[in-house]
Design a protein around this motif. Structure first.
Motif, mmCIF file in Angstrom:
data_model
loop_
_atom_site.group_PDB
_atom_site.id
_atom_site.type_symbol
_atom_site.label_atom_id
_atom_site.label_comp_id
_atom_site.label_asym_id
_atom_site.label_seq_id
_atom_site.Cartn_x
_atom_site.Cartn_y
_atom_site.Cartn_z
ATOM 1 N N TRP A 52 0.843 -1.196 0.000
ATOM 2 C CA TRP A 52 0.000 0.000 0.000
ATOM 3 C C TRP A 52 0.874 1.240 0.000
ATOM 4 C CZ3 TRP A 52 -0.082 3.831 3.764
ATOM 5 C CH2 TRP A 52 -1.100 4.797 3.606
ATOM 6 N N VAL A 53 0.436 2.239 -0.772
ATOM 7 C CA VAL A 53 1.161 3.499 -0.825
ATOM 8 C C VAL A 53 0.153 4.610 -1.057
ATOM 9 C CG1 VAL A 53 1.621 3.357 -3.318
ATOM 10 C CG2 VAL A 53 3.170 4.666 -1.834
ATOM 11 N N GLN A 54 0.439 5.763 -0.548
ATOM 12 C CA GLN A 54 -0.441 6.922 -0.765
ATOM 13 C C GLN A 54 -0.242 7.472 -2.173
ATOM 14 O OE1 GLN A 54 0.476 9.672 2.440
ATOM 15 N NE2 GLN A 54 -1.153 8.814 3.703
ATOM 16 N N PRO A 55 -1.235 8.148 -2.709
ATOM 17 C CA PRO A 55 -1.069 8.786 -4.022
ATOM 18 C C PRO A 55 0.156 9.685 -4.039
ATOM 19 C CG PRO A 55 -3.356 8.857 -3.364
ATOM 20 C CD PRO A 55 -2.600 8.329 -2.185
ATOM 21 N N GLY A 56 0.912 9.580 -5.117
ATOM 22 C CA GLY A 56 2.158 10.324 -5.215
ATOM 23 C C GLY A 56 3.362 9.597 -4.666
ATOM 24 N N GLY A 57 3.119 8.472 -4.017
ATOM 25 C CA GLY A 57 4.212 7.710 -3.441
ATOM 26 C C GLY A 57 4.906 6.801 -4.434
ATOM 27 N N SER A 58 5.858 6.022 -3.921
ATOM 28 C CA SER A 58 6.687 5.153 -4.768
ATOM 29 C C SER A 58 6.736 3.740 -4.218
ATOM 30 C CB SER A 58 8.118 5.697 -4.845
ATOM 31 O OG SER A 58 8.150 6.978 -5.410
ATOM 32 N N LEU A 59 6.884 2.808 -5.126
ATOM 33 C CA LEU A 59 7.142 1.410 -4.786
ATOM 34 C C LEU A 59 8.126 0.863 -5.802
ATOM 35 C CD1 LEU A 59 3.615 -0.118 -3.982
ATOM 36 C CD2 LEU A 59 5.498 0.210 -2.376
ATOM 37 N N LYS A 60 8.892 -0.133 -5.383
ATOM 38 C CA LYS A 60 9.802 -0.820 -6.307
ATOM 39 C C LYS A 60 9.470 -2.292 -6.286
ATOM 40 C CE LYS A 60 14.665 -1.289 -7.605
ATOM 41 N NZ LYS A 60 16.064 -0.886 -7.283
ATOM 42 N N LEU A 61 8.997 -2.783 -7.411
ATOM 43 C CA LEU A 61 8.686 -4.197 -7.548
ATOM 44 C C LEU A 61 9.921 -4.952 -8.021
ATOM 45 C CD1 LEU A 61 5.190 -4.040 -9.295
ATOM 46 C CD2 LEU A 61 5.736 -3.977 -6.852
ATOM 47 N N SER A 62 10.040 -6.180 -7.536
ATOM 48 C CA SER A 62 11.113 -7.061 -7.968
ATOM 49 C C SER A 62 10.518 -8.322 -8.572
ATOM 50 C CB SER A 62 12.014 -7.446 -6.792
ATOM 51 O OG SER A 62 12.621 -6.318 -6.222
ATOM 52 N N CYS A 63 11.208 -8.847 -9.560
ATOM 53 C CA CYS A 63 10.821 -10.109 -10.193
ATOM 54 C C CYS A 63 12.059 -11.001 -10.196
ATOM 55 C CB CYS A 63 10.309 -9.863 -11.589
ATOM 56 S SG CYS A 63 9.974 -11.352 -12.538
ATOM 57 N N ALA A 64 12.075 -11.964 -9.296
ATOM 58 C CA ALA A 64 13.213 -12.862 -9.191
ATOM 59 C C ALA A 64 12.946 -14.127 -9.983
ATOM 60 C CB ALA A 64 13.476 -13.200 -7.721
ATOM 61 N N ALA A 65 13.920 -14.499 -10.811
ATOM 62 C CA ALA A 65 13.774 -15.679 -11.656
ATOM 63 C C ALA A 65 14.608 -16.829 -11.125
ATOM 64 C CB ALA A 65 14.197 -15.353 -13.077
ATOM 65 N N SER A 66 14.107 -18.023 -11.315
ATOM 66 C CA SER A 66 14.862 -19.231 -10.979
ATOM 67 C C SER A 66 14.569 -20.282 -12.033
ATOM 68 C CB SER A 66 14.484 -19.739 -9.588
ATOM 69 O OG SER A 66 13.115 -20.095 -9.537
ATOM 70 N N GLY A 67 15.443 -21.258 -12.108
ATOM 71 C CA GLY A 67 15.232 -22.350 -13.050
ATOM 72 C C GLY A 67 15.995 -22.181 -14.349
#
Length: 128
Positions: free
Chosen positions: A11-26
């Motif tokens: 959850w983040v307020q409008p105007g805020g930031s998030l950083k998504l990660s996508c970790a791969a395996s296999g």
């Protein structure tokens, strides 16, 4: 077999930031383009951004240009999506996906059928 796991949502307020990660395996991601899609409640899954196998030519839909940045870390076999100035209408489940191809499609036109492997998705909520 390639497996993708997303993290970093929340959850983040409008105007805020998030950083998504996508970790791969296999398998190594060296020969894969990696993209992010999102799906809001009651809406179709839409493309957001893509990065090519060589890490060049990032591709964004118009709505997120200048606010989102996609990147990849080969050593960690991970792709990131930095999201700034988030808007409430960007509340959605965000998915990481991969395709064994060298270049990204135009994400404003790309459908989910162009990609083969999918993560389970992660919720991003933008709300005050």
């Amino acid at each position: 077999q390639l497996q993708l796991v997303e993290s970093g949502g929340g959850w983040v307020q409008p105007g805020g930031s998030l950083k998504l990660s996508c970790a791969a395996s296999g398998t190594d991601l060296d020969y894969y383009t990696i993209a992010w899609f999102r799906q809001a409640p009651g809406k179709e899954r839409e493309g957001v951004s893509c990065i090519s196998a060589n890490g060049r030519h990032p591709n964004y839909i118009d709505d997120v240009k200048a606010r989102f940045t996609i990147s990849r870390d080969r050593a960690l076999n991970t792709v990131y999506l930095q999201m700034n100035s988030l808007k409430p209408e960007e509340t959605a489940v965000y998915y990481c996906t991969a395709a064994r191809r060298f270049l990204c499609p135009d994400m404003s036109l790309a459908g989910p059928n162009l990609f083969d492997s999918w993560g389970q998705g992660i919720q991003v909520t933008v709300s005050s």
